[in-house]
Each structure stands twice: as structure tokens, then as C-alpha cells.
Design an enzyme around this catalytic site. Sequence first.
Site, PDB file in Angstrom:
ATOM      1  N   ASP A 181     -36.432 -24.439 -18.730  1.00 13.57           N
ATOM      2  CA  ASP A 181     -37.089 -25.542 -19.449  1.00 13.57           C
ATOM      3  C   ASP A 181     -37.165 -25.226 -20.948  1.00 13.57           C
ATOM      4  O   ASP A 181     -36.857 -26.068 -21.795  1.00 13.57           O
ATOM      5  CB  ASP A 181     -38.472 -25.875 -18.853  1.00 13.57           C
ATOM      6  N   LYS A 229     -35.538 -20.206 -13.547  1.00  6.72           N
ATOM      7  CA  LYS A 229     -36.988 -20.416 -13.550  1.00  6.72           C
ATOM      8  C   LYS A 229     -37.614 -19.309 -12.694  1.00  6.72           C
ATOM      9  O   LYS A 229     -38.192 -19.566 -11.635  1.00  6.72           O
ATOM     10  CB  LYS A 229     -37.326 -21.805 -12.996  1.00  6.72           C
ATOM     11  N   ASP A 240     -24.933 -31.711 -19.961  1.00  5.98           N
ATOM     12  CA  ASP A 240     -25.004 -33.090 -20.467  1.00  5.98           C
ATOM     13  C   ASP A 240     -25.827 -33.117 -21.759  1.00  5.98           C
ATOM     14  O   ASP A 240     -25.508 -33.846 -22.707  1.00  5.98           O
ATOM     15  CB  ASP A 240     -25.664 -34.013 -19.435  1.00  5.98           C
ATOM     16  N   TYR A 258     -27.027 -27.917  -4.842  1.00  3.85           N
ATOM     17  CA  TYR A 258     -26.073 -28.955  -4.413  1.00  3.85           C
ATOM     18  C   TYR A 258     -25.409 -28.597  -3.074  1.00  3.85           C
ATOM     19  O   TYR A 258     -24.692 -29.407  -2.501  1.00  3.85           O
ATOM     20  CB  TYR A 258     -24.986 -29.178  -5.473  1.00  3.85           C
ATOM     21  N   ASP A 267     -25.783 -28.344 -14.748  1.00  6.77           N
ATOM     22  CA  ASP A 267     -25.409 -29.755 -14.792  1.00  6.77           C
ATOM     23  C   ASP A 267     -26.224 -30.467 -15.870  1.00  6.77           C
ATOM     24  O   ASP A 267     -25.681 -31.203 -16.719  1.00  6.77           O
ATOM     25  CB  ASP A 267     -25.673 -30.365 -13.401  1.00  6.77           C
TER      26      ASP A 267
HETATM   27  C1  COI Z   1     -20.745 -33.888  -8.342  1.00  2.10           C
HETATM   28  C2  COI Z   1     -21.013 -34.450  -9.695  1.00  2.10           C
HETATM   29  C3  COI Z   1     -21.198 -35.914  -9.585  1.00  2.10           C
HETATM   30  C4  COI Z   1     -22.164 -33.727 -10.336  1.00  2.10           C
HETATM   31  C5  COI Z   1     -22.143 -33.709 -11.826  1.00  2.10           C
HETATM   32  O1  COI Z   1     -22.802 -34.495 -12.487  1.00  2.10           O
HETATM   33  C6  COI Z   1     -21.362 -32.720 -12.522  1.00  2.10           C
HETATM   34  O2  COI Z   1     -20.760 -31.845 -11.903  1.00  2.10           O
HETATM   35  O3  COI Z   1     -21.358 -32.745 -13.760  1.00  2.10           O
HETATM   36 MG    MG Z   2     -23.069 -33.805 -14.496  1.00  3.43          MG
END
Ligand code: COI
Ligand code: MG
Length: 368
Positions: A225, A192, A253, A142, A249
Site C-alpha cells: 500500500d 503485505k 496499471d 489468481y 497487476d
Molecule cells: C487475466 C487478466 C485479465 C488480468 C490482468 O488484468 C492482467 O494480467 O494485467
Molecule cells: Mg491488469
Amino acid sequence: MGNPSLLILPGDGIGQEVMNEVRRIIDWYGEKRGLKFEVSEDLVGGAAYDAHGTPLHDDTMAKAQEVDAVLLGAVGGPAYDDLDFSVKPERGLLRLRKEMDLFANLRPAQCFDALADFSSLKTDIVSGLDIMIVRELTSGSYFGEPRGIFEENGERVGINTQRYTESEVDRVARSAFELAKRRGNKVCSMEKANVMESGILWREVVQKVHDEDYPEVELSHMYADNGAMQLVRAPKQFDVILTDNLFGDLLSDCAAMLTGSLGMLPSASLGAPMENGRPKALYEPVHGSAPDIAGQGKANPCACILSFAMALRYSFDQGAEADRLEAAVEKVLADGVRTGDLMQASDAQPVSTSQMGDAVLAALDASL
Ligand SMILES: CC(C)CC(=O)C(=O)O
Ligand SMILES: [Mg+2]
Ligand SMILES: NC(=O)C1=CN([C@@H]2O[C@H](COP(=O)(O)OP(=O)(O)OC[C@H]3O[C@@H](n4cnc5c(N)ncnc54)[C@H](O)[C@@H]3O)[C@@H](O)[C@H]2O)C=CC1
């Protein structure tokens, strides 16, 4: 000494809605527990772009550097999708993380008993789940240079660079090992290394930090993975997961669905200690601005409320009050109070964002 200072940046979309509930909880702590904060507010993301033409004004950045902690809602939304990246809402958040040097992003994924049968996985796989993802937050793909969209051989090429220095890996690895010592004493590092040089370096540095300073912590390495697969196959094998910015990230999620909903996942982004010995810190839910439900009172405020609990614990030495707030959320869920993200479509009527806030406040009152 004055009251501890807190900068609130609600941001965009449901960020503003969930932060409304956190403000009420901050007020509750002031009134009922004598825990008063010097609260200031400002704009970030699309809201800042609309007002100032930039997703993070320099004055806001300066304020964030001065306060004891920052609490952020979420940024972004379709209205800003076509903007140049330099002024996109997400860029404001990246700048905040980078300039505050918040290299360790703690994303706990805890499955509350009341939600175990709602998780995407079978109850026995998630019941009692308590893992901590430590995501490197200020480097990697990023932030790496070169980045951009360039012309090359008559066509456009989009470039991002995965780049890690030894010191960047070293410091976040130490955060993970320190946390593990206070938890289940296990770290699984994910990269990885089979296909990425940055992964090879990552693995070597993590192993070195371990061997030199944390030999008592159980360390394993896993390709990311496989890590994603193991996270949904048998998540309770993990205690602390240490990983880079991009993989962290995605994996966090993914971990959200083990707990029931992305609306349940808080985070703390911590940097180096300040003069008072506490880390620079920003607290935010893991979720984004959720344009599909924004403005409808449907958002689950628990992730943001639990992020404030993390602030109580990590920035304000109020571990017992953090426990109180987490227990209040747990009680509300145990009582069956549910926002829409925590119910199947056929279930009874969900509560609104503010009704969830009401329920948490009532549970806090009942805890006195
Ligand atoms: C900069 C964010 C939009 C990136 C993201 O999805 C996060 O940090 O969870
Ligand atoms: Mg995120
Ligand atoms: N930290 C941040 O500010 C983040 C910002 N974003 C930005 O947010 C915008 C939307 O991104 P998406 O990919 O849609 O991710 P998102 O996290 O905003 O939403 C994904 C899905 O989860 C649901 N959801 C998220 N939080 C919820 C909550 N508290 N209660 C109930 N449901 C919830 C949403 O309704 C949506 O269906 C984009 O502009 C993105 O860049 C995305 C992730 C993190």
C-alpha cells in the site's frame, strides 16, 4: 535451422486492432532487416469461446508450448461478463500463463521525454523514469485453491486464496535480482507482511535469496500500500519492483499513468529456459480489450508494438533491433503524433490506430 516461430493470438476488442499494426511491423522486419519469422495465428479469449465454446482450445495451448514466442493482444469484453468463470475469456489467458509456467512478468514503465508533460504527475517527477515491475504471474490469489463461489450458512461466499510456496517466490526473486544487476542494481520487494502470512514468507524468501546469492544488489522491502503511494509520489526512487500476482497487476496499471497512458505499457512473461536456452515467453500489452473504444480505430498500438520489441530482445537475441523499434516509437511521439489517449480533450485531432502504425513504420524506414 528454420526461422524462429511466433504464435499470434490477437484476442478480443482492441487486441485485434493493435495486433494489426504489429503484423505490419513483423513484415517490415522480414522485408527490410531479413528477420523472418514463421508466423502462425490462432484464437484466444472471447474469440475462441465464440468459435469453440472454450477460451483456449487444447490445440492452441499445444501450439503455444511449441513456438519460440507467443504474442497476445487482449482478452475479454462485456459480451462474456455473465459467463461461468470456467469459460470466461480471462480464464484462457490465465491457463496460457499457467501451463507455459510463465512465472516472471516483466512490466517496464518508461516515460518517453515527449510524454513527460502529459503524465498524470508533474514533469520533473516522471521525466527520465525507467522502472521495471517484476510481477509473479502463475500463483498467488489468481490461482490459489480453494477458489469459487460456495453456499455457507444460507448465503453465498466468494473465495480466492493467496498462496505462495517458497520455490515460487525464490524463482521470481532470482529473475528480479538478475534484471537489477543489468539495470540500476536495486530491488524493492512489495507485499503485505504486516497482515498476510504469504507476505511474511515472501519477505523471508526474498531476503534469503538476496543474502545467499545477490548480496551486491541493494534490496529493500515495502508494504504494497505504501508502494502504491510511493509510486505516484516519487517513482524515480525505484529501479526493479518485485511483487506478487495481484499487487503486480494493480501496481503496473498505476505505473502506466506515470508514462502517460496504459496504451504505452508493454510486458514480457517469461518462464524457464527451453532447450535452445531461451525462456518460454509470451508478450502482451498490459492493457485489456478496452470495450469503451473497441472497433473505433482509437486504440494506441504502442504497448503492443513495444511488446514485440521486448520479444526481439528477450526471445530472439535482437537487442539492437529492439532498440531500433523503441527508438522509432520514441521518434513518432517526439514528432507529436498522438492517439487520443495521449492528448487532452481540447488538443488537436488524434491519429487513428493504423495512422500510429504508419508513423512507426515511417520512423523505422528512416532509421535505415
Ligand atoms: C487475466 C487478466 C485479465 C488480468 C490482468 O488484468 C492482467 O494480467 O494485467
Ligand atoms: Mg491488469
Ligand atoms: N491482458 C488482458 O487481456 C487483460 C484483459 N482485461 C479485460 O479487458 C476488459 C476491459 O477491462 P478494463 O478494466 O476496461 O481495462 P482496459 O485495460 O481494457 O481499459 C481501461 C481503460 O484504458 C483505456 N485503454 C486501454 N488500452 C488502451 C489503448 N491501447 N489505447 C487507448 N486507451 C486504452 C480503455 O479505453 C479504458 O478506458 C475486461 O474484460 C478485462 O477483464 C483487462 C486487463 C488485462
